[in-house]
Every structure is written in structure tokens, then in C-alpha cells.
Write an enzyme that holds these catalytic residues in place. Structure first.
Site, PDB file in Angstrom:
ATOM      1  N   ARG A   1      59.383  77.430  77.557  1.00  0.00           N
ATOM      2  CA  ARG A   1      58.259  78.153  76.952  1.00  0.00           C
ATOM      3  C   ARG A   1      57.125  77.210  76.558  1.00  0.00           C
ATOM      4  O   ARG A   1      55.973  77.645  76.423  1.00  0.00           O
ATOM      5  CB  ARG A   1      58.724  78.945  75.721  1.00  0.00           C
ATOM      6  CG  ARG A   1      59.369  78.089  74.649  1.00  0.00           C
ATOM      7  CD  ARG A   1      59.836  78.895  73.454  1.00  0.00           C
ATOM      8  NE  ARG A   1      58.711  79.259  72.594  1.00  0.00           N
ATOM      9  CZ  ARG A   1      58.816  80.070  71.539  1.00  0.00           C
ATOM     10  NH1 ARG A   1      59.984  80.621  71.239  1.00  0.00           N
ATOM     11  NH2 ARG A   1      57.770  80.342  70.800  1.00  0.00           N
TER      12      ARG A   1
ATOM     13  N   SER B   1      55.883  85.382  62.620  1.00  0.00           N
ATOM     14  CA  SER B   1      54.498  85.321  62.148  1.00  0.00           C
ATOM     15  C   SER B   1      53.700  86.567  62.484  1.00  0.00           C
ATOM     16  O   SER B   1      52.909  87.046  61.668  1.00  0.00           O
ATOM     17  CB  SER B   1      53.808  84.080  62.718  1.00  0.00           C
ATOM     18  OG  SER B   1      54.431  82.914  62.243  1.00  0.00           O
TER      19      SER B   1
ATOM     20  N   ASP C   1      63.217  79.885  68.966  1.00  0.00           N
ATOM     21  CA  ASP C   1      63.697  80.987  68.133  1.00  0.00           C
ATOM     22  C   ASP C   1      65.197  81.173  68.323  1.00  0.00           C
ATOM     23  O   ASP C   1      65.786  82.147  67.837  1.00  0.00           O
ATOM     24  CB  ASP C   1      62.955  82.275  68.481  1.00  0.00           C
ATOM     25  CG  ASP C   1      61.461  82.150  68.230  1.00  0.00           C
ATOM     26  OD1 ASP C   1      61.087  81.606  67.176  1.00  0.00           O
ATOM     27  OD2 ASP C   1      60.666  82.581  69.090  1.00  0.00           O
TER      28      ASP C   1
ATOM     29  N   ARG D   1      55.281  90.300  72.328  1.00  0.00           N
ATOM     30  CA  ARG D   1      54.362  89.671  71.365  1.00  0.00           C
ATOM     31  C   ARG D   1      53.191  89.046  72.110  1.00  0.00           C
ATOM     32  O   ARG D   1      53.364  88.402  73.139  1.00  0.00           O
ATOM     33  CB  ARG D   1      55.106  88.625  70.542  1.00  0.00           C
ATOM     34  CG  ARG D   1      54.193  87.869  69.597  1.00  0.00           C
ATOM     35  CD  ARG D   1      54.988  87.128  68.557  1.00  0.00           C
ATOM     36  NE  ARG D   1      54.252  85.973  68.052  1.00  0.00           N
ATOM     37  CZ  ARG D   1      54.663  85.197  67.067  1.00  0.00           C
ATOM     38  NH1 ARG D   1      55.813  85.469  66.476  1.00  0.00           N
ATOM     39  NH2 ARG D   1      53.958  84.162  66.681  1.00  0.00           N
TER      40      ARG D   1
ATOM     41  N   LYS E   1      47.654  79.315  64.200  1.00  0.00           N
ATOM     42  CA  LYS E   1      47.865  80.542  63.428  1.00  0.00           C
ATOM     43  C   LYS E   1      46.579  81.344  63.238  1.00  0.00           C
ATOM     44  O   LYS E   1      46.560  82.301  62.449  1.00  0.00           O
ATOM     45  CB  LYS E   1      48.485  80.202  62.059  1.00  0.00           C
ATOM     46  CG  LYS E   1      49.845  79.521  62.152  1.00  0.00           C
ATOM     47  CD  LYS E   1      50.924  80.424  62.764  1.00  0.00           C
ATOM     48  CE  LYS E   1      52.252  79.708  62.855  1.00  0.00           C
ATOM     49  NZ  LYS E   1      53.333  80.566  63.388  1.00  0.00           N
TER      50      LYS E   1
ATOM     51  N   ASP F   1      56.073  76.096  59.568  1.00  0.00           N
ATOM     52  CA  ASP F   1      56.612  76.743  60.762  1.00  0.00           C
ATOM     53  C   ASP F   1      56.517  75.847  61.986  1.00  0.00           C
ATOM     54  O   ASP F   1      57.492  75.659  62.708  1.00  0.00           O
ATOM     55  CB  ASP F   1      55.875  78.057  61.017  1.00  0.00           C
ATOM     56  CG  ASP F   1      56.572  78.908  62.067  1.00  0.00           C
ATOM     57  OD1 ASP F   1      57.813  79.028  61.996  1.00  0.00           O
ATOM     58  OD2 ASP F   1      55.901  79.440  62.955  1.00  0.00           O
TER      59      ASP F   1
ATOM     60  N   HIS G   1      57.539  84.234  56.637  1.00  0.00           N
ATOM     61  CA  HIS G   1      58.961  84.188  56.995  1.00  0.00           C
ATOM     62  C   HIS G   1      59.475  82.798  56.674  1.00  0.00           C
ATOM     63  O   HIS G   1      58.706  81.889  56.359  1.00  0.00           O
ATOM     64  CB  HIS G   1      59.177  84.497  58.484  1.00  0.00           C
ATOM     65  CG  HIS G   1      58.417  83.577  59.392  1.00  0.00           C
ATOM     66  ND1 HIS G   1      58.824  82.294  59.661  1.00  0.00           N
ATOM     67  CD2 HIS G   1      57.254  83.736  60.067  1.00  0.00           C
ATOM     68  CE1 HIS G   1      57.957  81.710  60.467  1.00  0.00           C
ATOM     69  NE2 HIS G   1      56.987  82.560  60.720  1.00  0.00           N
TER      70      HIS G   1
ATOM     71  N   HIS H   1      59.817  74.160  63.648  1.00  0.00           N
ATOM     72  CA  HIS H   1      60.280  74.477  65.005  1.00  0.00           C
ATOM     73  C   HIS H   1      60.689  73.238  65.794  1.00  0.00           C
ATOM     74  O   HIS H   1      61.380  73.350  66.800  1.00  0.00           O
ATOM     75  CB  HIS H   1      59.190  75.219  65.768  1.00  0.00           C
ATOM     76  CG  HIS H   1      59.139  76.684  65.488  1.00  0.00           C
ATOM     77  ND1 HIS H   1      60.239  77.514  65.601  1.00  0.00           N
ATOM     78  CD2 HIS H   1      58.109  77.490  65.113  1.00  0.00           C
ATOM     79  CE1 HIS H   1      59.885  78.752  65.304  1.00  0.00           C
ATOM     80  NE2 HIS H   1      58.606  78.762  64.997  1.00  0.00           N
TER      81      HIS H   1
END
EC number: 5.4.2.12
Length: 514
Positions: A187, A64, A156, A263, A336, A403, A445, A407
Site C-alpha cells: 500500500r 481517521s 492496519d 475509504r 491529515k 498516528d 482513535h 504506524h
């Protein structure tokens, strides 16, 4: 009297890739009558959002941050993953003055060097090769106490894939003769970005005090115990790892802490909890006086040395619209929001003149498969209201569902997420028609089009390298082949009849017919 605008809207469907194989493809199996109709009636194509086309290594899946930077800047922007890897390969990393200083400062103070970050080969928020280089560098410069605080991925990367990484770093420290893994945590806790401070506080206590929900003498044992509790990598509970004497590692005055995520969005909250004197997200039992360094810049208001400074992107779409005297709206849910603002603007925090922003709070659920529609209805209510106000020349919106639900690895929920977004698009397109507006629909993506890893049989929770849709709902036109995300901004300016800045190396991929 204010002249009514004919808005051009850009709808970014996060995590919405195209995959021909229908197997475990949530997008294929979702009922999407609106998008089906738009694809049948309007010009459309597939464009690239991964690898070299977005400034990542060849074959690397998009993400993203990268997607929005490329879309917003109108050029291929070489990403921090590529930049840091190149510095390591060419020997510049070991000579980085910021990193050298923070290691040396800890050594002079008889302190420890703590290294934290997402221990993952995913390449989205970090890369374990960068973390390995940092560990090697700390030992090489003479640090006698080197502690790695490992945030585990499973988002990921496959949901249960961290064992190899933890085993490798255990072997690495044995080979180096110094250092060890000091803590392990998912995470979900350490990299929250939705102000769930109860999660972040657990990571903070683990890193600063060595206090975890569990304690083990070996990181792999900690992981296997987590699996036995049915915790995938992302959700591994705070686990301290003791040394041979049964002692945990804590962060003390004079120590250095190096954050190896490149990031920004999921690095900000834990960073602020460590360095902000006026932090009030949760009660901190200790606030050690440390040397704190970030690998890259996380935010303008985070005052910490950074090993790699950001390159300044000028004449992005947002800045160009400002210079043209145009009005623009950025809107998304919390998850987002940073992407349609900070990242879309090339890493600039403050809005441009004429740029309004609306953030819709994402639902407070543990994981988004519990509410796959998220808050898309409220988001669309605000978006439609903004369009019908005829106040904006350009409207940029991100729908996070594909997204965020992708996930989770929950196929049925991902199908529902896609269906919810499709219904919202129908409302937006109808609102645009009322004001004679136009619309581009794309994605940053892929994700939801592949919900199972064909090789492992595990849930596929990561992004993909698939092409993404590009639909133009407007005038009679055709779309050129071979497009990529960096072509979107030049295309938007061309549709508005405006010149494209020289810095935008993307091309207009829509040919309007006379």
C-alpha cells in the site's frame, strides 16, 4: 471595525489513545508536561472513538476518516464498512446495478474484469470479505477473465500478516474455476496520498501493463520473497504474478476495473492516474479505454460510476457555523488535511462560507519515524498566528504525529512524536490564553499507546479500540461520563452559546458551573 474573536479551538491528536498498561505504550513513556498539567488543572475525561459508537461493527477499531466524520457531523454516522457488509449479507450487493453493468460490459467486449483494492481484514480502507464477494459475483455473472490486483496492508494489520489472505484467495479462485491473483504490491506505493507520484507510478505500471520489479508464478511465493528482502507487507515491491503459460495480466481496452476500497483519501491518487485524461503526475506509457468503477465516492471531481453513493450529511458543524455567520479555520499537515476538511465536512469538498484552510506540507521522508516531529513546529507557528489574529470564532487542527509515526511501529520515534506534540499544545494553549480563548483537546482513535502486538511479538502498527482523551481548557466545568466523538460538535456549539441542530444527535457533555 472588526470585532476581535474569542476563539474556541479543537485540537485533534491523531492516534492518541489511552491505555493503562505502560508496556510498549509510547504515550505513557513520553515526557508530556503540558498535557500532564492540563489534565491536573482542567476538566477531562475519556470518550469512545471506535465500534458501534462511531457507526462501525462492534469491536472494530476506529480510524481517521470515521473519527472526523463523527466529530464534524455531531452524530453517529454508519460507515461504508458496515453498509457494504450489510448489502452483501442481504443479497443486495449482487444486484447492485453499477457493479452488474461494469461486469457485463467487460463480458460483452470479450474483456477482463480487474478487481483492485487493499486485501486486508483491517476494515479501515477496505475489507477482504468485500473483495471476495466481488470476485464471486464476477465469476457468477460469467466473466472468464478475472484478475485481482492485491494491495497489501501491514499498517492496519500486523506488519507480516498477508500470507493467509493471499493463500485464501488462491484457494478461492481454484474453487471458483476462474480468476487469479494478477499482481501484488504494498500500500506504500498503491495508496499514497502525499503526491509521491514515483510510488504511484509503480502501481500504475503493474496494474496496466503487468510490469513489476519482480515476477513470480504464485502470490505467496512473491510475498515470501519480499520478506526475504526485508520488505513488510506495506512495502512489498511491485510483483507481477504470471499464469501457467508465464503470461502477466494487463489492462486493455474494453476491460473493467473495479476499485474495492471504501475509504477515499488513499484511493484518490491511483484513481486519478487511471481515469484523468489530463493527468500529469507521471508519464503514462499506456492509457487503456476501460470501464472504471469505485466502490464509494472518492472526490467530487472524480467522474466515475460508484457502486454506493454517499449519504448527504446536512447541518454538520462546518455548515452550522456558516449559517451562524461564524468564521472558522481548518489546519493540518498534508497527511491529515483531508480529514479536517473533506471528512470533517461530511464528505463535502468545497469550504463553507467563512471557512479558511491551511495545509502544511508533511516532510518528504520515506517513513515518518525518520522525522517524528514531522512539521509540527511550522504547523503550530501558523496556528498560533491565526489564533492571535483574533480572526476566527472556531479553529480546528489535527496533529498527525501519533498516528503517522505510530504506524511505523518504531517505539522510540513514537515517543519523540508524542513529546513534539505536547510542546506544540503548550504554545497553542498559551496563545489562546492571550485572546481569552478556549480549547478542547481530543483524539480520533488510538494508535501510539500500543506499539507491540502482545500476541505475535511483532510491531503493532494498527489503530486500537482504546478510549481517547477529552480535555476542556476553559471555564469552570464538569464533564459527563460516557461521551463519544459525536458529542464534540454539540458540545462546541453549546460552549459558544448557540443552538444545536436537530440533525446532531450527539449531546453536550460539558456542564458549565455558574
Amino acid at each position: 471595525m472588526t470585532t476581535a474573536k474569542r476563539p474556541l479551538a479543537l485540537l485533534i491528536l491523531d492516534g492518541w489513545g489511552y491505555r493503562e498498561n505502560p508496556h510498549n505504550n509510547a504515550i505513557f513513556h513520553a515526557r508530556t508536561p503540558v498535557l500532564d498539567k492540563l489534565n491536573a488543572q482542567f476538566p477531562n475525561s475519556l470518550i469512545s472513538g471506535s465500534g458501534l459508537d462511531v457507526g462501525l461493527p462492534d469491536g472494530q477499531m476506529g480510524n481517521s476518516e470515521v473519527g472526523h466524520i463523527n466529530i464534524g457531523s455531531g452524530r453517529v454516522v454508519y460507515q461504508e464498512l458496515t453498509r457494504v457488509s450489510k448489502a452483501i449479507e442481504e443479497g443486495e450487493f449482487e444486484e447492485n446495478t453499477v457493479l452488474c453493468k461494469t461486469i457485463d460490459d467487460a463480458i460483452k467486449a470479450n474483456g477482463a474484469v480487474h478487481i483492485m483494492g487493499l486485501l486486508s481484514p483491517g476494515g479501515v480502507h477496505s475489507h477482504e470479505e468485500h473483495i471476495e464477494a466481488m470476485c464471486r459475483m464476477a465469476v457468477k455473472r460469467g466473466a472468464k477473465q478475472v484478475y485481482l490486483h492485491a494491495f497489501l496492508d501491514g499498517r492496519d494489520t500486523p506488519p507480516r500478516s498477508a500470507k493467509g489472505s493471499l493463500a485464501h484467495f488462491g484457494d478461492l479462485f481454484t474453487t471458483l474455476g476462474q480468476g487469479r491473483i494478477a499482481s501484488v504490491i504494498g500500500r506504500y506505493y498503491a495508496m499514497d496520498r502525499d503526491n509521491r507520484w514515483d510510488r504511484v507510478s509503480q502501481a500504475y505500471e503493474l496494474i496496466t501493463q503487468g510490469k513489476g520489479k519482480f515476477s513470480y508464478s504464485n502470490a505467496v511465493d512473491a510475498l515470501e520473497a519480499a520478506y526475504s528482502r526485508d520488505e513488510n507487507d506495506e512495502f512489498v515491491a511491485a510483483s507481477s504474478i504470471t499464469d501457467a503459460q508465464g503470461q502477466t495480466a494487463s489492462l486493455n481496452d474494453g476491460d473493467s476495473l473495479i476499485f474495492m476500497n471504501f475509504r477515499a483519501d488513499r484511493a484518490r491518487q491511483i484513481t486519478r492516474s487511471v481515469i484523468n485524461a489530463d493527468f500529469d503526475g507521471f508519464e503514462r506509457a499506456v492509457t487503456p479505454k476501460i470501464n472504471f468503477v469505485t466502490l464509494t465516492e472518492y472526490a467530487a471531481d472524480i467522474s466515475a460510476p460508484k457502486a454506493f453513493s454517499s449519504s448527504d450529511l446536512v447541518n454538520t458543524l462546518g455548515e452550522t457555523l456558516q449559517n451562524l455567520g461564524k468564521t472558522q479555520l481548518r489546519i493540518s499537515e498534508t497527511e491529515k488535511y483531508a480529514h479536517v476538511t473533506f471528512f470533517f465536512n461530511g464528505g463535502k469538498e468545497d469550504p463553507f462560507k467563512g471557512e479558511d484552510r491551511i495545509m502544511i506540507p508533511s516532510p518528504k521522508v520515506a517513513t515518518y519515524d525518520l522525522q517524528p516531529e514531522m512539521n509540527s513546529t511550522e504547523l503550530t507557528d501558523k496556528l498560533v498566528e491565526a489564533i492571535e489574529s483574533a480572526k476566527y470564532d472556531v479553529v480546528i487542527c489535527n496533529y498527525p504525529n501519533g498516528d503517522m509515526v505510530g504506524h511505523t511501529g518504531n517505539f522510540d520515534a513514537a515517543v519523540k512524536a508524542c513529546e513534539a506534540v505536547d510542546a506544540c499544545i503548550g504554545r497553542v494553549v498559551a496563545a489562546l490564553a492571550k485572546v481569552n480563548g478556549e480549547c478542547l483537546i481530543t483524539a480520533d482513535h488510538g494508535n501510539a499507546e500500543q506499539m507491540t502486538d502482545e500476541s505475535t511479538g511483532q510491531a503493532h502498527t494498527a489503530h486500537t479500540s482504546e478510549l481517547v482523551p477529552f480535555i476542556y481548557v476553559g471555564r469552570d466545568a464538569s464533564i459527563k461520563d460516557g461521551g463519544r466523538l459525536s458529542d464534540i460538535a454539540p458540545t462546541m456549539l453549546s460552549l459558544m452559546g448557540q443552538p444545536v441542530p436537530a440533525e446532531m444527535t450527539g449531546r453536550c457533555i460539558i456542564d458549565l458551573k455558574e
